[in-house]
Motif scaffolding. Sequence first.
Motif, PDB file in Angstrom:
ATOM      1  N   SER A 147       7.485 -35.872  12.280  1.00  0.00           N
ATOM      2  CA  SER A 147       7.451 -35.218  10.971  1.00  0.00           C
ATOM      3  C   SER A 147       6.194 -35.605  10.199  1.00  0.00           C
ATOM      4  CB  SER A 147       8.702 -35.583  10.175  1.00  0.00           C
ATOM      5  OG  SER A 147       8.680 -34.984   8.913  1.00  0.00           O
ATOM      6  N   GLN A 148       5.820 -36.879  10.265  1.00  0.00           N
ATOM      7  CA  GLN A 148       4.617 -37.351   9.585  1.00  0.00           C
ATOM      8  C   GLN A 148       3.368 -36.691  10.172  1.00  0.00           C
ATOM      9  OE1 GLN A 148       4.095 -41.586   9.782  1.00  0.00           O
ATOM     10  NE2 GLN A 148       2.152 -41.537   8.695  1.00  0.00           N
ATOM     11  N   LEU A 161       3.211 -33.787  11.743  1.00  0.00           N
ATOM     12  CA  LEU A 161       3.232 -32.379  11.354  1.00  0.00           C
ATOM     13  C   LEU A 161       2.779 -32.194   9.909  1.00  0.00           C
ATOM     14  CD1 LEU A 161       6.522 -31.247  13.126  1.00  0.00           C
ATOM     15  CD2 LEU A 161       4.181 -30.645  13.754  1.00  0.00           C
ATOM     16  N   GLN A 162       3.189 -33.089   9.031  1.00  0.00           N
ATOM     17  CA  GLN A 162       2.739 -33.032   7.635  1.00  0.00           C
ATOM     18  C   GLN A 162       1.217 -33.193   7.559  1.00  0.00           C
ATOM     19  OE1 GLN A 162       4.372 -32.598   4.636  1.00  0.00           O
ATOM     20  NE2 GLN A 162       6.296 -32.175   5.676  1.00  0.00           N
ATOM     21  N   GLU A 163       0.664 -34.133   8.349  1.00  0.00           N
ATOM     22  CA  GLU A 163      -0.789 -34.330   8.375  1.00  0.00           C
ATOM     23  C   GLU A 163      -1.510 -33.101   8.915  1.00  0.00           C
ATOM     24  OE1 GLU A 163      -1.580 -37.923  10.536  1.00  0.00           O
ATOM     25  OE2 GLU A 163      -0.475 -39.152   9.098  1.00  0.00           O
ATOM     26  N   GLY A 187      -0.679 -30.177   8.287  1.00  0.00           N
ATOM     27  CA  GLY A 187      -0.559 -29.109   7.300  1.00  0.00           C
ATOM     28  C   GLY A 187       0.656 -28.218   7.487  1.00  0.00           C
ATOM     29  N   ARG A 220       4.505 -27.008   6.946  1.00  0.00           N
ATOM     30  CA  ARG A 220       5.441 -27.054   5.820  1.00  0.00           C
ATOM     31  C   ARG A 220       6.858 -27.274   6.352  1.00  0.00           C
ATOM     32  NH1 ARG A 220       2.944 -22.546   5.446  1.00  0.00           N
ATOM     33  NH2 ARG A 220       4.796 -21.282   5.645  1.00  0.00           N
ATOM     34  N   ARG A 221       7.577 -28.194   5.721  1.00  0.00           N
ATOM     35  CA  ARG A 221       8.969 -28.411   6.107  1.00  0.00           C
ATOM     36  C   ARG A 221       9.835 -27.398   5.372  1.00  0.00           C
ATOM     37  NH1 ARG A 221      12.395 -34.020   6.650  1.00  0.00           N
ATOM     38  NH2 ARG A 221      14.268 -32.994   7.444  1.00  0.00           N
ATOM     39  N   GLU A 223       5.308 -23.791  10.159  1.00  0.00           N
ATOM     40  CA  GLU A 223       6.532 -24.314   9.554  1.00  0.00           C
ATOM     41  C   GLU A 223       7.305 -25.146  10.574  1.00  0.00           C
ATOM     42  OE1 GLU A 223       7.548 -20.759   6.377  1.00  0.00           O
ATOM     43  OE2 GLU A 223       8.666 -20.829   8.254  1.00  0.00           O
ATOM     44  N   TYR A 224       8.096 -26.099  10.061  1.00  0.00           N
ATOM     45  CA  TYR A 224       9.000 -26.874  10.913  1.00  0.00           C
ATOM     46  C   TYR A 224      10.238 -27.240  10.120  1.00  0.00           C
ATOM     47  CZ  TYR A 224       7.948 -31.413   8.750  1.00  0.00           C
ATOM     48  OH  TYR A 224       7.847 -32.461   7.885  1.00  0.00           O
ATOM     49  N   SER A 225      11.315 -27.500  10.850  1.00  0.00           N
ATOM     50  CA  SER A 225      12.542 -27.955  10.207  1.00  0.00           C
ATOM     51  C   SER A 225      13.157 -29.050  11.065  1.00  0.00           C
ATOM     52  CB  SER A 225      13.534 -26.804  10.008  1.00  0.00           C
ATOM     53  OG  SER A 225      14.067 -26.397  11.245  1.00  0.00           O
TER      54      SER A 225
END
Length: 186
Positions: free
Chosen positions: A96-97, A99-101, A103, A105-106, A115-117
């Motif tokens: 998750s970290q 993926l955030q880096e 760019g 979006r959760r 996007e990811y969930s």
Amino acid sequence: PGKEEAAYFLNDLENLGSSPLWFPPSFRRPYETEETANANVVLRAEVLEKIRSSSNPLLIVSTPEALAERVIRRSELGKNTLSIQKSEKLDAAFMSQVLQEFGFRRVDYVNEPGEYSLRGGIADIWSYSSDLPYRVEFFGSEVESIRLFDPVDQLSKRELRNASIVPNISSPLQVTERQSIFEFLG
């Protein structure tokens, strides 16, 4: 010379039994960083990832406009790709970290690339190098399965052994240096 001729040529190659790749322009307009066609960004990322990861010759159809656009450096694409393998140990919080880096979006449910969930032991991730999102199932910290799925009906399309998660390679935030596609090819 143009998009229409390229489409005919691509169709001819497919009818001859080849599996050519389409490398479109991103439709980026000068001085307007937000003006890109998301579907074309996905196709461009998919082609670049296949070039980077494949040792086999590839057939690529494009237009002068698309070839004139600069692309991410091959080494930078490798550094900005999260590879997930079935049966490997992978912490969902770390993923998750990353993926955030990159760019991403959760969201609750993925609807488009970037996007990811995360829900329990399931992560849905829509990479910019894939037409469909990935569903990664965890058993503890081990990747139990990786599948492509349809975001509309949530049904699995096929199971995979690995997945490459590529961020938006057209984003100026993700890419600092660019090169021509011919330099990328080597």
